[in-house]
Design a protein around this motif. Structure first.
Motif, PDB file in Angstrom:
ATOM      1  N   GLU A   1     -11.178   5.987   3.617  1.00 36.84           N
ATOM      2  CA  GLU A   1     -11.405   5.672   2.198  1.00 36.84           C
ATOM      3  C   GLU A   1     -10.083   5.385   1.500  1.00 36.84           C
ATOM      4  O   GLU A   1     -10.006   4.500   0.630  1.00 36.84           O
ATOM      5  N   LEU A   2      -9.036   6.122   1.861  1.00 34.16           N
ATOM      6  CA  LEU A   2      -7.715   5.856   1.292  1.00 34.16           C
ATOM      7  C   LEU A   2      -7.239   4.445   1.648  1.00 34.16           C
ATOM      8  O   LEU A   2      -6.671   3.743   0.808  1.00 34.16           O
ATOM      9  N   LEU A   3      -7.485   4.043   2.888  1.00 35.57           N
ATOM     10  CA  LEU A   3      -7.112   2.685   3.294  1.00 35.57           C
ATOM     11  C   LEU A   3      -7.863   1.652   2.459  1.00 35.57           C
ATOM     12  O   LEU A   3      -7.306   0.615   2.090  1.00 35.57           O
ATOM     13  N   GLU A   4      -9.117   1.948   2.170  1.00 38.49           N
ATOM     14  CA  GLU A   4      -9.903   1.040   1.320  1.00 38.49           C
ATOM     15  C   GLU A   4      -9.363   1.050  -0.106  1.00 38.49           C
ATOM     16  O   GLU A   4      -9.263   0.003  -0.754  1.00 38.49           O
ATOM     17  N   TYR A   5      -8.991   2.228  -0.586  1.00 42.53           N
ATOM     18  CA  TYR A   5      -8.509   2.391  -1.964  1.00 42.53           C
ATOM     19  C   TYR A   5      -7.231   1.583  -2.209  1.00 42.53           C
ATOM     20  O   TYR A   5      -7.049   0.995  -3.278  1.00 42.53           O
ATOM     21  N   VAL A   6      -6.328   1.592  -1.227  1.00 38.92           N
ATOM     22  CA  VAL A   6      -5.045   0.888  -1.394  1.00 38.92           C
ATOM     23  C   VAL A   6      -5.091  -0.506  -0.780  1.00 38.92           C
ATOM     24  O   VAL A   6      -4.059  -1.185  -0.695  1.00 38.92           O
ATOM     25  N   GLY A   7      -6.274  -0.944  -0.374  1.00 34.01           N
ATOM     26  CA  GLY A   7      -6.421  -2.221   0.314  1.00 34.01           C
ATOM     27  C   GLY A   7      -6.412  -3.425  -0.605  1.00 34.01           C
ATOM     28  O   GLY A   7      -6.141  -3.324  -1.808  1.00 34.01           O
ATOM     29  N   PRO A   8      -6.751  -4.598  -0.048  1.00 33.82           N
ATOM     30  CA  PRO A   8      -6.627  -5.861  -0.791  1.00 33.82           C
ATOM     31  C   PRO A   8      -7.717  -6.118  -1.826  1.00 33.82           C
ATOM     32  O   PRO A   8      -7.595  -7.039  -2.634  1.00 33.82           O
ATOM     33  N   LYS A   9      -8.781  -5.307  -1.825  1.00 33.27           N
ATOM     34  CA  LYS A   9      -9.856  -5.511  -2.786  1.00 33.27           C
ATOM     35  C   LYS A   9      -9.889  -4.370  -3.804  1.00 33.27           C
ATOM     36  O   LYS A   9      -9.550  -3.234  -3.490  1.00 33.27           O
TER      37      LYS A   9
ATOM     38  N   ALA B   1       0.832  -1.205   0.000  1.00 34.29           N
ATOM     39  CA  ALA B   1       0.000   0.000   0.000  1.00 34.29           C
ATOM     40  C   ALA B   1       0.865   1.254   0.000  1.00 34.29           C
ATOM     41  O   ALA B   1       1.859   1.331   0.716  1.00 34.29           O
ATOM     42  N   ASP B   2       0.500   2.212  -0.838  1.00 34.25           N
ATOM     43  CA  ASP B   2       1.243   3.477  -0.913  1.00 34.25           C
ATOM     44  C   ASP B   2       0.228   4.624  -0.907  1.00 34.25           C
ATOM     45  O   ASP B   2      -0.264   5.047  -1.958  1.00 34.25           O
ATOM     46  N   ILE B   3      -0.098   5.096   0.273  1.00 35.42           N
ATOM     47  CA  ILE B   3      -1.104   6.146   0.412  1.00 35.42           C
ATOM     48  C   ILE B   3      -0.650   7.438  -0.255  1.00 35.42           C
ATOM     49  O   ILE B   3      -1.452   8.144  -0.895  1.00 35.42           O
ATOM     50  N   LYS B   4       0.641   7.765  -0.153  1.00 33.66           N
ATOM     51  CA  LYS B   4       1.155   8.992  -0.762  1.00 33.66           C
ATOM     52  C   LYS B   4       0.956   8.983  -2.277  1.00 33.66           C
ATOM     53  O   LYS B   4       0.478   9.965  -2.860  1.00 33.66           O
ATOM     54  N   LEU B   5       1.288   7.868  -2.916  1.00 36.21           N
ATOM     55  CA  LEU B   5       1.102   7.754  -4.366  1.00 36.21           C
ATOM     56  C   LEU B   5      -0.373   7.817  -4.722  1.00 36.21           C
ATOM     57  O   LEU B   5      -0.762   8.481  -5.696  1.00 36.21           O
TER      58      LEU B   5
ATOM     59  N   ARG C   1      -3.239   3.840 -12.996  1.00 40.34           N
ATOM     60  CA  ARG C   1      -1.982   4.582 -12.859  1.00 40.34           C
ATOM     61  C   ARG C   1      -1.345   4.323 -11.494  1.00 40.34           C
ATOM     62  O   ARG C   1      -0.124   4.233 -11.373  1.00 40.34           O
ATOM     63  N   TYR C   2      -2.195   4.205 -10.487  1.00 36.53           N
ATOM     64  CA  TYR C   2      -1.685   3.898  -9.148  1.00 36.53           C
ATOM     65  C   TYR C   2      -1.065   2.500  -9.122  1.00 36.53           C
ATOM     66  O   TYR C   2       0.072   2.315  -8.682  1.00 36.53           O
ATOM     67  N   THR C   3      -1.802   1.500  -9.589  1.00 37.90           N
ATOM     68  CA  THR C   3      -1.306   0.125  -9.516  1.00 37.90           C
ATOM     69  C   THR C   3      -0.146  -0.121 -10.479  1.00 37.90           C
ATOM     70  O   THR C   3       0.671  -1.014 -10.257  1.00 37.90           O
ATOM     71  N   LYS C   4      -0.059   0.676 -11.528  1.00 37.02           N
ATOM     72  CA  LYS C   4       1.070   0.548 -12.455  1.00 37.02           C
ATOM     73  C   LYS C   4       2.375   0.961 -11.785  1.00 37.02           C
ATOM     74  O   LYS C   4       3.414   0.313 -11.969  1.00 37.02           O
ATOM     75  N   ASP C   5       2.345   2.039 -11.003  1.00 35.89           N
ATOM     76  CA  ASP C   5       3.575   2.613 -10.445  1.00 35.89           C
ATOM     77  C   ASP C   5       3.859   2.213  -9.006  1.00 35.89           C
ATOM     78  O   ASP C   5       4.931   2.529  -8.480  1.00 35.89           O
ATOM     79  N   VAL C   6       2.938   1.526  -8.362  1.00 35.38           N
ATOM     80  CA  VAL C   6       3.097   1.235  -6.943  1.00 35.38           C
ATOM     81  C   VAL C   6       4.248   0.240  -6.709  1.00 35.38           C
ATOM     82  O   VAL C   6       4.579  -0.577  -7.575  1.00 35.38           O
ATOM     83  N   THR C   7       4.867   0.332  -5.535  1.00 36.11           N
ATOM     84  CA  THR C   7       5.849  -0.665  -5.106  1.00 36.11           C
ATOM     85  C   THR C   7       5.171  -2.031  -5.066  1.00 36.11           C
ATOM     86  O   THR C   7       3.981  -2.139  -4.758  1.00 36.11           O
ATOM     87  N   ARG C   8       5.940  -3.088  -5.379  1.00 38.70           N
ATOM     88  CA  ARG C   8       5.340  -4.416  -5.393  1.00 38.70           C
ATOM     89  C   ARG C   8       6.265  -5.458  -4.777  1.00 38.70           C
ATOM     90  O   ARG C   8       7.491  -5.263  -4.681  1.00 38.70           O
ATOM     91  N   LEU C   9       5.655  -6.572  -4.363  1.00 39.40           N
ATOM     92  CA  LEU C   9       6.383  -7.749  -3.904  1.00 39.40           C
ATOM     93  C   LEU C   9       6.248  -8.829  -4.964  1.00 39.40           C
ATOM     94  O   LEU C   9       5.198  -8.959  -5.593  1.00 39.40           O
TER      95      LEU C   9
END
Length: 378
Positions: free
Chosen positions: A270-278, A250-254, A298-306
């Motif tokens: 709402e931000l927690l929901e937005y970056v959450g698992p669903k 999750a990257d709330i800043k991004l 755009r968020y999921t494209k650039d977000v940090t990932r595992l």
């Protein structure tokens, strides 16, 4: 392209446009592998080497001119294809001009106006099993890290797992700067390139034909851009996407930055929901009437990932075990048997391999099984 029109070593080039118009951030590219002529630019800031010149004050006459690539590219929106052999010729031209037959040593000794030319080589880290020196038959795996976005959070864990398989690992950083020649030097012996989606995946053109490129995609985001590119260049390509919430970061800043571009402000919860698992369907419906114009993408494209290390290492082993078996097969034959692009490459395979006008000779190919996608073992 230049050879197609019988251009000589005296041909001139003209640079029409710089992407994002940020020449000060660009690394000077030595185009001497293409021509001994000059390259006309339209801005003094774009004069990055001795080969670039501003338009002359008096007219110059040329016998012939080639404007653009004739709407040719490997992507879905181009009418025509660039033949696969042109990509191979480009690779060979770079390697022969800058690297082979002692050329690399000469290039290294040449004074460079911009020290970033060698930055990616100087920052590369090599890992081997027990710090031993592996022989020429040891597989080479490159892990390309991005630092501005799309960061692979557990890259160190991945590298350690690959080293245990007794592979040679190159840990690469192209963000510090890399020229065409240094990129080619780093990738020419790589068997598998692992990277988040981005331009670095396109650099796999400097790897040998039929080597493999794995795009580490985040949860909820994957795109076929480089599936199109590499079904034309002849590199095996796979979108490796983890569907588990365990791979999410999750990257709330991004998220806030992306939403602010659309004029939307969410509450903290709402931000927690937005970056959450669903997938945030409720929020997209609430604030965008169901159409967020690609904001979440755009968020999921650039977000940090595992990365799913266990499954990725298993897939790499599978790829390397197949290499002796595919040695005498053509790239087209690999595609016909579902071993060149996956897991969703129908459009790319259709355009670049099977459809009339494809990159591999142009003749239409029909197979009994139709287009088959490459699937990693479950």
């Amino acid at each position: 392209m230049m050879r197609t029109y019988n251009a000589t070593r005296n041909a001139w080039l003209m640079q029409i446009h710089i992407v994002d118009d940020q020449p000060s951030q660009m690394i000077p590219q030595d185009i001497s592998f293409l021509t001994d002529g000059k390259e006309i630019v339209f801005n003094y800031e774009n004069m990055l080497t001795e080969m670039q010149v501003m338009p002359p004050t008096v007219p110059i006459c040329f016998a012939n001119a080639v404007v653009g690539a004739g709407n040719r590219c490997s992507l879905y929106y181009c009418e025509k294809n660039i033949p696969a052999e042109h990509y191979d010729q480009f690779r060979n031209d770079i390697l022969n001009h800058f690297i082979h037959n002692g050329q690399w040593e000469k290039y290294m000794q040449k004074e460079q106006a911009d020290k970033r030319v060698f930055a990616c080589i100087n920052s590369t880290k090599i890992y081997t099993f027990d710090n031993s020196k592996n022989d020429a038959n040891t597989p080479v795996i490159a892990v390309l890290q991005r630092y501005r976005n799309r960061y692979i959070l557990n890259a160190e864990e991945l590298i350690n797992a690959l080293v245990k398989q007794k592979y040679t690992i190159k840990f690469l950083n192209f963000d510090v700067g890399c020229s065409l020649s240094t990129t080619a030097k780093l990738l020419k012996d790589v068997d598998v390139l692992i990277s988040s989606h981005g331009n670095g995946i396109g650099d796999a053109i400097f790897m040998a034909p039929k080597t493999s490129v794995l795009s580490i995609d985040s949860r909820f985001y994957s795109e076929p851009w480089f599936a199109y590119v590499h079904t034309a260049t002849g590199r095996r390509f796979y979108n490796f996407q983890c569907e588990s919430s365990d791979c999410q970061v999750a990257d709330i800043k991004l998220a806030k930055q992306v939403l602010e571009q659309e004029g939307v402000t969410l509450t903290y919860y709402e931000l927690l929901e937005y970056v959450g698992p669903k997938y945030p369907t409720r929020l997209i419906n609430k604030y965008f009437a169901g159409d967020d114009k690609g904001a979440y993408s755009r968020y999921t494209k650039d977000v940090t990932r595992l990365v799913d290390v266990k499954n990725l290492v298993r897939f790499v082993k599978e790829i390397l075990e197949e290499m002796p078996l595919i040695k005498n097969k053509s790239f087209v034959e690999l595609c016909e048997t579902g071993k060149c692009c996956g897991p969703w490459c129908d459009g790319a395979l259709e355009k670049n391999v099977f459809k009339k006008g494809n990159a591999w000779g142009g003749e239409e190919r029909k197979t009994a099984a139709g287009v088959i996608n490459w699937k990693a073992a479950a």
